[in-house]
Enzyme design. Structure first.
Site, PDB file in Angstrom:
ATOM      1  N   GLU A 168       1.470  -6.213  13.410  1.00 53.24           N
ATOM      2  CA  GLU A 168       0.332  -6.305  14.336  1.00 53.24           C
ATOM      3  C   GLU A 168      -0.303  -7.693  14.200  1.00 53.24           C
ATOM      4  O   GLU A 168      -0.837  -8.239  15.137  1.00 53.24           O
ATOM      5  CB  GLU A 168      -0.690  -5.214  13.971  1.00 53.24           C
ATOM      6  N   ARG A 218       0.825  -1.213   0.000  1.00 50.19           N
ATOM      7  CA  ARG A 218       0.000   0.000   0.000  1.00 50.19           C
ATOM      8  C   ARG A 218       0.857   1.260   0.000  1.00 50.19           C
ATOM      9  O   ARG A 218       0.450   2.287  -0.551  1.00 50.19           O
ATOM     10  CB  ARG A 218      -0.941  -0.019   1.213  1.00 50.19           C
TER      11      ARG A 218
HETATM   12  O1  LIG Z   1       3.103  -0.371  11.990  1.00 48.11           O
HETATM   13  P1  LIG Z   1       2.949  -1.816  11.705  1.00 48.11           P
HETATM   14  O2  LIG Z   1       2.364  -2.580  12.864  1.00 48.11           O
HETATM   15  O3  LIG Z   1       4.201  -2.467  11.225  1.00 48.11           O
HETATM   16  O4  LIG Z   1       1.841  -1.985  10.570  1.00 48.11           O
HETATM   17  C1  LIG Z   1       1.762  -1.146   9.441  1.00 48.11           C
HETATM   18  C2  LIG Z   1       1.973  -1.899   8.164  1.00 48.11           C
HETATM   19  O5  LIG Z   1       0.961  -2.889   7.981  1.00 48.11           O
HETATM   20  C3  LIG Z   1       0.381  -2.736   6.683  1.00 48.11           C
HETATM   21  O6  LIG Z   1       1.057  -3.439   5.709  1.00 48.11           O
HETATM   22  P2  LIG Z   1       0.936  -5.009   5.430  1.00 48.11           P
HETATM   23  O7  LIG Z   1       2.157  -5.683   5.962  1.00 48.11           O
HETATM   24  O8  LIG Z   1      -0.386  -5.510   5.909  1.00 48.11           O
HETATM   25  O9  LIG Z   1       1.100  -5.118   3.861  1.00 48.11           O
HETATM   26  P3  LIG Z   1       0.361  -4.577   2.547  1.00 48.11           P
HETATM   27  O10 LIG Z   1       0.723  -3.125   2.378  1.00 48.11           O
HETATM   28  O11 LIG Z   1       0.995  -5.433   1.504  1.00 48.11           O
HETATM   29  O12 LIG Z   1      -1.125  -4.782   2.686  1.00 48.11           O
HETATM   30  C4  LIG Z   1       0.529  -1.253   6.401  1.00 48.11           C
HETATM   31  O13 LIG Z   1       0.458  -0.989   5.014  1.00 48.11           O
HETATM   32  C5  LIG Z   1       1.890  -0.957   6.972  1.00 48.11           C
HETATM   33  O14 LIG Z   1       2.939  -1.241   6.067  1.00 48.11           O
HETATM   34  N1  LIG Z   2      -5.455  -1.770  11.750  1.00 50.42           N
HETATM   35  C1  LIG Z   2      -4.869  -1.784  10.555  1.00 50.42           C
HETATM   36  N2  LIG Z   2      -5.576  -1.423   9.463  1.00 50.42           N
HETATM   37  C2  LIG Z   2      -4.985  -1.438   8.238  1.00 50.42           C
HETATM   38  N3  LIG Z   2      -3.729  -1.812   8.028  1.00 50.42           N
HETATM   39  C3  LIG Z   2      -2.999  -2.170   9.093  1.00 50.42           C
HETATM   40  N4  LIG Z   2      -1.716  -2.560   9.210  1.00 50.42           N
HETATM   41  C4  LIG Z   2      -1.481  -2.814  10.509  1.00 50.42           C
HETATM   42  N5  LIG Z   2      -2.565  -2.594  11.255  1.00 50.42           N
HETATM   43  C5  LIG Z   2      -3.527  -2.182  10.391  1.00 50.42           C
END
Ligand SMILES: O=P(O)(O)OC[C@H]1O[C@H](OP(=O)(O)OP(=O)(O)O)[C@H](O)[C@@H]1O
Ligand SMILES: Nc1ncnc2[nH]cnc12
Length: 175
Positions: A95, A58
């Site tokens: 998370e 994202r």
């Molecule tokens: O602060 P944190 O606890 O580390 O979480 C935040 C991260 O989690 C999500 O990515 P995700 O790994 O779900 O990947 P995506 O962007 O491929 O959906 C979001 O886009 C951040 O990169």
């Molecule tokens: N609560 C949340 N919503 C969307 N993306 C996330 N990545 C980590 N935590 C998230």
């Protein structure tokens, strides 16, 4: 200034029970909201960097649009085993799971000034790994910018404790 929180959908219990998933796909589908989001990011990130680093997946959307609007290049921080050249990598906890990000080892010249961008900061594990990776490669993390901060999860404070200035457009209370 437009409040972007209304353009972000919340889906409860995804991808695990108890997680309030902040879904930016609705913001992206709304051209005016997406445009306002990039303008608001551009207004708060400054210009004192050469590259905008986006975290897969994202983060890429916002990093690329922001970099283009500022006339900067884009550095891709990718999930494991996606990059073809020699890589550096950092493992981190999410998370809701575990992951690893990597970048091309030769992507930044020593001292290159980098803005780190992602859609959201929760625990900060991903962003801290991104900052560590850029520093390992010889870059300087000038600041980090997020569309969404989940302050109750402490990620922005943890990143600040790592010496990174943090800016975010929208904050949501709770998980
Ligand atoms: O602060 P944190 O606890 O580390 O979480 C935040 C991260 O989690 C999500 O990515 P995700 O790994 O779900 O990947 P995506 O962007 O491929 O959906 C979001 O886009 C951040 O990169
Ligand atoms: N609560 C949340 N919503 C969307 N993306 C996330 N990545 C980590 N935590 C998230």
């Amino acid at each position: 200034m437009r409040d972007l929180s209304a353009a972000i959908r919340t889906i409860p219990d995804f991808p695990a029970p108890g997680i309030q998933f902040r879904d930016i796909t609705t913001l992206l589908l709304d051209g005016a909201a997406f445009g306002a989001c990039i303008e608001q990011l551009a207004a708060v990130v400054g210009e004192d960097f050469n590259l905008v680093a986006g975290i897969e997946a994202r983060g890429f959307v916002f990093a690329a649009a922001l970099a283009h609007s500022l006339g900067k290049g884009v550095l891709l921080l990718r999930k494991r085993n996606k990059l073809p050249g020699a890589t550096l990598g950092v493992n981190y906890a999410l998370e809701y799971g575990q992951d690893r990000i990597e970048m091309h080892a030769d992507a930044v010249a020593p001292g290159t000034r980098v803005l780190l961008v992602d859609d959201l900061i929760a625990t900060g594990g991903t962003a801290k790994a991104g900052a560590a990776l850029i520093r390992q490669a010889g870059g300087v993390v000038v600041r980090a910018a997020f569309v969404i901060d989940l302050p109750d999860l402490g990620g922005a404070d943890a990143l600040r404790a790592d010496g990174v200035e943090v800016v975010a457009l929208v904050a949501f209370a709770g998980h």
